[in-house]
Design a protein around this motif. Structure first.
Motif, short mmCIF file in Angstrom:
data_model
loop_
_atom_site.label_atom_id
_atom_site.label_comp_id
_atom_site.label_asym_id
_atom_site.label_seq_id
_atom_site.Cartn_x
_atom_site.Cartn_y
_atom_site.Cartn_z
N ASP A 37 60.91 74.77 48.44
CA ASP A 37 60.34 75.37 49.65
C ASP A 37 59.86 76.80 49.38
OD1 ASP A 37 59.74 75.43 52.53
OD2 ASP A 37 61.38 76.91 52.59
N ARG A 40 56.73 76.70 47.30
CA ARG A 40 55.59 76.23 48.09
C ARG A 40 55.06 77.36 48.97
NH1 ARG A 40 55.26 74.95 53.03
NH2 ARG A 40 57.49 74.82 53.33
N ARG A 41 55.96 78.10 49.60
CA ARG A 41 55.55 79.23 50.45
C ARG A 41 54.87 80.31 49.61
NH1 ARG A 41 61.13 80.34 53.16
NH2 ARG A 41 60.22 82.40 53.37
N LYS A 42 55.40 80.57 48.42
CA LYS A 42 54.81 81.57 47.53
C LYS A 42 53.39 81.17 47.11
CE LYS A 42 55.55 83.74 43.07
NZ LYS A 42 56.30 83.69 41.83
N LYS A 44 51.35 79.21 48.75
CA LYS A 44 50.47 79.30 49.93
C LYS A 44 50.00 80.74 50.12
CE LYS A 44 50.23 77.96 54.75
NZ LYS A 44 50.93 77.38 55.89
#
Length: 55
Positions: A37, A40-42, A44
């Motif tokens: 997670d 994935r955020r990084k 994005k």
């Protein structure tokens, strides 16, 4: 918020996520779901920065 302000904010969030990922990886039993997670955020944020920054 100005474009430069948004870029600075995203850069700071990207750096904080990088630090969180590093800390999670140092744990003996790293939480793979949390790591996924965070990464994935990084990614994005990195993609958004790429679109905002002038070439």
């Amino acid at each position: 918020m100005s474009l430069q302000g948004r870029i600075a904010e995203l850069s700071n969030r990207h750096q904080r996520l990088d630090e969180e990922i590093e800390q999670e990886q140092k744990r003996p039993a790293a939480d793979e779901i949390r790591l996924h997670d965070l990464k994935r955020r990084k990614l994005k944020i990195k993609e958004e920065l790429h679109h905002l920054k002038p070439n």
